[in-house]
Design an enzyme around this catalytic site. Structure first.
Site, PDB file in Angstrom:
ATOM      1  N   GLU A  81     -11.484  -5.349 -30.745  1.00 13.79           N
ATOM      2  CA  GLU A  81     -10.178  -5.136 -31.353  1.00 13.79           C
ATOM      3  C   GLU A  81      -9.551  -6.493 -31.667  1.00 13.79           C
ATOM      4  O   GLU A  81      -8.349  -6.597 -31.872  1.00 13.79           O
ATOM      5  CB  GLU A  81      -9.265  -4.303 -30.444  1.00 13.79           C
ATOM      6  CG  GLU A  81      -9.067  -4.831 -29.044  1.00 13.79           C
ATOM      7  CD  GLU A  81      -8.155  -3.938 -28.222  1.00 13.79           C
ATOM      8  OE1 GLU A  81      -6.922  -4.125 -28.309  1.00 13.79           O
ATOM      9  OE2 GLU A  81      -8.656  -3.061 -27.497  1.00 13.79           O
ATOM     10  N   CYS A 113     -10.403  -0.270 -26.260  1.00 13.10           N
ATOM     11  CA  CYS A 113     -11.337  -0.645 -25.192  1.00 13.10           C
ATOM     12  C   CYS A 113     -12.502   0.326 -25.037  1.00 13.10           C
ATOM     13  O   CYS A 113     -13.430   0.047 -24.268  1.00 13.10           O
ATOM     14  CB  CYS A 113     -10.587  -0.761 -23.862  1.00 13.10           C
ATOM     15  SG  CYS A 113      -9.255  -1.964 -23.902  1.00 13.10           S
ATOM     16  N   HIS A 240     -13.422   1.261 -16.618  1.00 13.04           N
ATOM     17  CA  HIS A 240     -12.696   0.322 -17.466  1.00 13.04           C
ATOM     18  C   HIS A 240     -11.575  -0.250 -16.604  1.00 13.04           C
ATOM     19  O   HIS A 240     -10.796   0.496 -16.013  1.00 13.04           O
ATOM     20  CB  HIS A 240     -12.118   1.036 -18.687  1.00 13.04           C
ATOM     21  CG  HIS A 240     -11.106   0.228 -19.429  1.00 13.04           C
ATOM     22  ND1 HIS A 240     -11.380  -1.024 -19.923  1.00 13.04           N
ATOM     23  CD2 HIS A 240      -9.811   0.483 -19.744  1.00 13.04           C
ATOM     24  CE1 HIS A 240     -10.293  -1.509 -20.515  1.00 13.04           C
ATOM     25  NE2 HIS A 240      -9.331  -0.602 -20.411  1.00 13.04           N
TER      26      HIS A 240
END
Length: 410
Positions: A81, A113, A240
């Site tokens: 990103e 993400c 994550h």
């Protein structure tokens, strides 16, 4: 057919700063520091960008291949990103500096993400579907925070770095449980980058979305895979990891929902199955699309693996997309990962003072998105460059000439 990660590596840049010093400088609530579970975070210097980080993560993997094996890489996916062009993907630069075959699919993915997982699953499906034996795919998740002094608590947690993964039918690092995935996605404006050099969002909304997605992804996984038990099916877990407190909250919530577990039971399980995955994250910060796979590296490095273990993995991307999936790691995974010397490179980073850090914030602003012409002034950060890069053979940004980025080996 076995498919998964044949090799993996992380590159976390050349500089870092103590997170507590940012709290002190910005006057942030010290009571929230412990919840971050971050000690230091990586910080970009002006000769680093998503391309250099991607190449420096991937090159050790590619260099270990024979010429024939290197030629077998016919799919390269970058995910970020933090792109540097609205049309041209950074994959083109990465493909060039890694000297990959021109008979190769090259493109980029974006979904906050979650992008790294989207690329991994796409690459794995490609290997399964390929009619040619021995095919390999290279997936690189590479991101950098657009740092500024007005990011509030986001500033303290956001880092830089890249994870490179070689995907093939020789899953020496992790064999994917093909088809064993749970998904959950919906529209939410929790974090975003509405301008190329701006990050913003609602941290509380992002946390709630993350928690919801973790539970619903697991329940979807549970509905698809027979005889699954969150406590016993997975020997370890990787998430994550924007910051450790977010992971801890998600684990605690599901343990209470599923088992009405006590605080003591939850903490014991967290320390055993989750905590090893957060070691590297506590030294780097949030690396966006690379974050889950940095957690996987940490888990393998800091967990005793004497026999095959099943890992549960949770991927989340703001906006939002999420997935819970699983795979198998064996005793050989640790040995192969340790050849990358991730810990040693992280330890080599230059430790910034708060004044050096703020100077870097200003220098990095001199190369905004869409820069047409610029020559990197290495004298402005020579101490860091000489300490980490000089003579290392790593890739650095040299100049931008009519928008085209030109790199050189240090």
């Amino acid at each position: 057919m076995k498919v998964g990660i044949e090799a993996i590596n992380f590159f976390g840049g050349s500089a870092c700063i103590d997170v507590r010093s940012i709290f002190e400088k910005r006057g942030l609530d010290s009571g929230r520091y412990d919840n971050l579970m971050l000690d230091v975070k990586s910080v970009a210097i002006p000769c680093e960008d998503p391309v250099t980080n991607a190449v420096n993560a991937a090159k050790p993997l590619v260099d270990r291949l024979s010429d024939k094996e290197k030629e077998s890489i016919d799919l390269l996916i970058t995910t970020t990103e933090s792109g540097i062009d609205f049309g041209k993907s950074i994959s083109t630069y990465v493909h060039d500096y890694l000297s990959l075959s021109r008979n190769c699919r090259v493109f980029e993915l974006k979904q906050a993400c979650y992008g790294g997982t989207a690329a991994l699953q796409m690459a794995a499906s490609y290997i399964v579907a390929s009619c040619l034996p021995g095919r390999k795919a290279l997936v690189i998740a590479t991101d950098m925070a657009k740092m500024s002094e007005d990011m509030d608590y986001f500033e303290a947690s956001q880092g830089v770095g890249a994870v490179a993964m070689l995907i093939s039918d020789r899953p020496d690092i992790m064999e994917l449980d093909l088809g064993a995935s749970g998904y959950y996605s919906f529209e939410v404006m929790d974090t975003c980058r509405p301008l190329p050099d701006m990050e913003t969002g609602d941290s509380d909304l992002s946390l709630l979305s993350y928690l919801d997605c973790f539970e619903q992804c697991f329940r979807d996984y549970e509905a698809k895979v027979e005889e699954v038990d969150f406590l016993t099916t997975f020997d370890s877990l990787a998430f994550h990891s924007p910051f450790g407190g977010m992971v801890k909250g998600a684990h605690r919530k599901l343990m209470r929902e599923l088992y009405r577990a006590t605080s003591e039971e939850i903490e014991c399980d967290f320390q055993t199955r989750v905590m090893p995955s957060l070691t590297y994250c506590s030294k780097v910060g949030n690396v966006y699309s690379a974050s889950l796979y940095l957690s996987l590296c940490s888990l393998i490095e800091y967990t005793a693996i004497h026999e095959e273990k099943r890992i549960g993995l949770f991927s989340y991307g703001s906006g939002c997309s999420s997935e819970f999936f699983s795979g198998l790691v064996g005793s050989g995974s640790k040995q192969k990962l340790m050849e990358m010397n991730i810990e040693q490179l992280l330890s080599k980073r230059h430790k910034l003072s708060i004044d050096e850090y703020e100077r870097l914030l200003l220098l990095n602003k001199e190369i905004p998105f869409g820069t047409r012409n610029h020559r990197v002034a290495f004298d402005d950060f020579n101490t860091i460059y000489s300490h980490f890069y000089k003579g290392s053979g790593l890739l650095v940004l040299h100049e931008i000439n009519e928008y085209h980025r030109e790199y050189r080996w240090s």
